[in-house]
Design an enzyme around this catalytic site. Sequence first.
Site, mmCIF file in Angstrom:
data_model
loop_
_atom_site.group_PDB
_atom_site.id
_atom_site.type_symbol
_atom_site.label_atom_id
_atom_site.label_comp_id
_atom_site.label_asym_id
_atom_site.label_seq_id
_atom_site.Cartn_x
_atom_site.Cartn_y
_atom_site.Cartn_z
ATOM 1 N N ASP A 197 48.600 -0.757 75.952
ATOM 2 C CA ASP A 197 49.979 -0.298 75.781
ATOM 3 C C ASP A 197 49.993 1.043 75.043
ATOM 4 O O ASP A 197 48.996 1.437 74.428
ATOM 5 C CB ASP A 197 50.756 -1.361 75.004
ATOM 6 N N ASP A 231 53.373 2.790 73.285
ATOM 7 C CA ASP A 231 54.283 2.918 72.147
ATOM 8 C C ASP A 231 54.169 1.756 71.163
ATOM 9 O O ASP A 231 54.217 0.586 71.555
ATOM 10 C CB ASP A 231 55.734 3.031 72.634
#
Length: 218
Positions: A54, A56
């Site tokens: 991922d 953010d």
Amino acid sequence: MNAWVYAQTEPEQPEKQCPKGDQRQVIPIPSPPAKYLLPEVTVLDYGKKCVVIDLDETLVHSSFKPISNADFIVPVEIDGTIHQVYVLKRPHVDEFLQRMGQLFECVLFTASLAKYADPVADLLDRWGVFRARLFRESCVFHRGNYVKDLSRLGRELSKVIIVDNSPASYIFHPENAVPVQSWFDDMTDTELLDLIPFFEGLSREDDVYSMLHRLCSR
């Protein structure tokens, strides 16, 4: 992170990341697509496990409000107007990415929009660690969350790991997850550095589930 760029910055999270026994919630998983999200494995990555990472609050934190110590400032066009996005790198992200790139086939998978995430990835990944980048349109919208359906990647699930701060993102495959704490601006954070030895061990396992289960149990 601005809601326009990433609507699900802090989605509602299940109370338990590691359901056990009768407590396991059955989540209906859509059928895999006729065409998978990832291309064929390259010769360079043949035999390696696939790690989905991922962006953010896992690797970086971004804001439309000025950050004095921002590592990057990325211009993003919204409705014809250019806005500056201030990006702060999580401590030890460089060491983490470099080592992950040596051990695994790495894929960036974010629920953010490509017009923001792609230029951030260009600045963040100076070593070409990410073999592919997947954005919001590759997610499955399920119960108000953008879910990363690992069955759509085109990789054997027993050899896929997802690294993400949001349990809602991997609700279809919690047994494949390495959960990380959401990161915003704590420059003393060492989570990515601390994970490197774990991933070094995981890279030698035939099947990821037993080791991930032990991690989850702790």
